[in-house]
Design an enzyme around this catalytic site. Structure first.
Site, PDB file in Angstrom:
ATOM      1  N   SER A  68       0.828  -1.198   0.000  1.00 34.36           N
ATOM      2  CA  SER A  68       0.000   0.000   0.000  1.00 34.36           C
ATOM      3  C   SER A  68       0.878   1.270   0.000  1.00 34.36           C
ATOM      4  O   SER A  68       1.646   1.474  -0.925  1.00 34.36           O
ATOM      5  CB  SER A  68      -0.969  -0.052   1.181  1.00 34.36           C
ATOM      6  OG  SER A  68      -2.034   0.858   1.014  1.00 34.36           O
ATOM      7  N   ASP A 191     -10.290  -5.965  -2.997  1.00 35.82           N
ATOM      8  CA  ASP A 191      -9.712  -4.881  -2.201  1.00 35.82           C
ATOM      9  C   ASP A 191     -10.728  -3.746  -2.039  1.00 35.82           C
ATOM     10  O   ASP A 191     -11.252  -3.226  -3.025  1.00 35.82           O
ATOM     11  CB  ASP A 191      -8.461  -4.364  -2.915  1.00 35.82           C
ATOM     12  CG  ASP A 191      -7.555  -3.524  -2.034  1.00 35.82           C
ATOM     13  OD1 ASP A 191      -8.074  -2.771  -1.199  1.00 35.82           O
ATOM     14  OD2 ASP A 191      -6.325  -3.618  -2.205  1.00 35.82           O
ATOM     15  N   HIS A 219      -7.435  -6.247   0.839  1.00 33.82           N
ATOM     16  CA  HIS A 219      -6.286  -5.327   0.814  1.00 33.82           C
ATOM     17  C   HIS A 219      -5.133  -5.886   1.645  1.00 33.82           C
ATOM     18  O   HIS A 219      -3.969  -5.670   1.315  1.00 33.82           O
ATOM     19  CB  HIS A 219      -6.729  -3.968   1.367  1.00 33.82           C
ATOM     20  CG  HIS A 219      -5.690  -2.895   1.241  1.00 33.82           C
ATOM     21  ND1 HIS A 219      -5.285  -2.373   0.027  1.00 33.82           N
ATOM     22  CD2 HIS A 219      -4.961  -2.227   2.184  1.00 33.82           C
ATOM     23  CE1 HIS A 219      -4.370  -1.442   0.221  1.00 33.82           C
ATOM     24  NE2 HIS A 219      -4.137  -1.335   1.517  1.00 33.82           N
TER      25      HIS A 219
END
Length: 243
Positions: A68, A191, A219
């Site tokens: 991320s 996600d 995610h």
């Protein structure tokens, strides 16, 4: 060192979500040195400040990767280092976290604004909500969110807000286009924070890089399915090493 991989974590939840993946990678290849480095604890939202800190403290000539926000920072650091970076891999990392007309495959700006406002008002409650969002789409979403939250470090509200503002400021499109080393970008099909459509958008921008989509994954897929992610990374590292 082509046998060294540095992984950077995402926003707010610390290094623990990447530990199972690191362990799985070491199990697949004992010669691979995998290190998870925490993100800088800065009050600045200027990407240059974060990159200066990382560049000064991370080993040279290693593979750079991250989850991320960590993946976005790894991309920017990779292009800054150029030939001193062996290659790049990102996990559930968008090129822009917040949508704009030229990159719609991202979180709506209004949604992000509300989330940031919530963090300023009550960072603990926001982290709990964030853990739930990270786990959304997993087979055991509640169990995964509890696991994420239980290991999250205590952080100052100013640091968390700076990280969110950094997320809003980063745009890695130019970096990914400029970096000439090998790249692997893995996305999660379910996600809730980075739309799966971002994978196709990246492929349209950079048709020559390796892109994978892990179906029915959240995610937090690095924690949810570490062995599957590790196998994809190990295959990519092996192929890149043969080039």
């Amino acid at each position: 060192m082509r046998d060294r991989l540095i992984l950077l974590p995402g926003w707010g939840l610390g290094t623990a979500p990447l530990q199972p993946l690191a362990g799985a990678l070491r199990g697949l290849d004992p010669r691979l040195h995998v290190e998870i480095e925490p993100l800088p604890a800065l009050d600045s939202s200027d990407p240059a400040d974060w990159l200066d800190e990382l560049d000064a403290n991370l080993p040279q000539d290693a593979w750079l990767g991250g989850w991320s926000l960590g993946g976005m920072l790894a991309a920017e650091l990779a292009v800054r280092r150029g030939e001193r970076c062996s290659g790049l891999l990102t996990l559930a990392s968008n090129l822009r976290f917040v949508a704009e007309p030229s990159w719609p495959s991202a979180m709506a700006a209004e949604t992000f604004k509300v989330f940031r406002h919530g963090c300023a008002a009550d960072s603990a409650a926001t982290l709990k909500r964030f853990a739930l969002l990270c786990a959304q789409g997993a087979l055991d979403a509640r169990g995964l969110s509890r696991q994420l939250l239980a290991a999250a470090p205590q952080q100052q509200s100013a640091t968390l807000l700076a990280g969110l503002d950094l997320l809003a400021n980063l745009d890695t499109r130019a970096a990914l286009q400029a970096f000439v080393g090998p790249q692997l970008h893995l996305f999660a099909g379910a996600d809730a924070l980075v739309p799966a459509s971002a994978a196709q958008a990246l492929l349209a921008l950079l048709p020559d890089v390796e892109i994978g989509l892990i179906d029915h994954a959240s995610h937090a897929f690095a924690l949810e399915r570490p062995h599957e992610i590790a196998a994809a990374i190990q295959a990519f590292l092996h192929e890149a090493g043969d080039d």
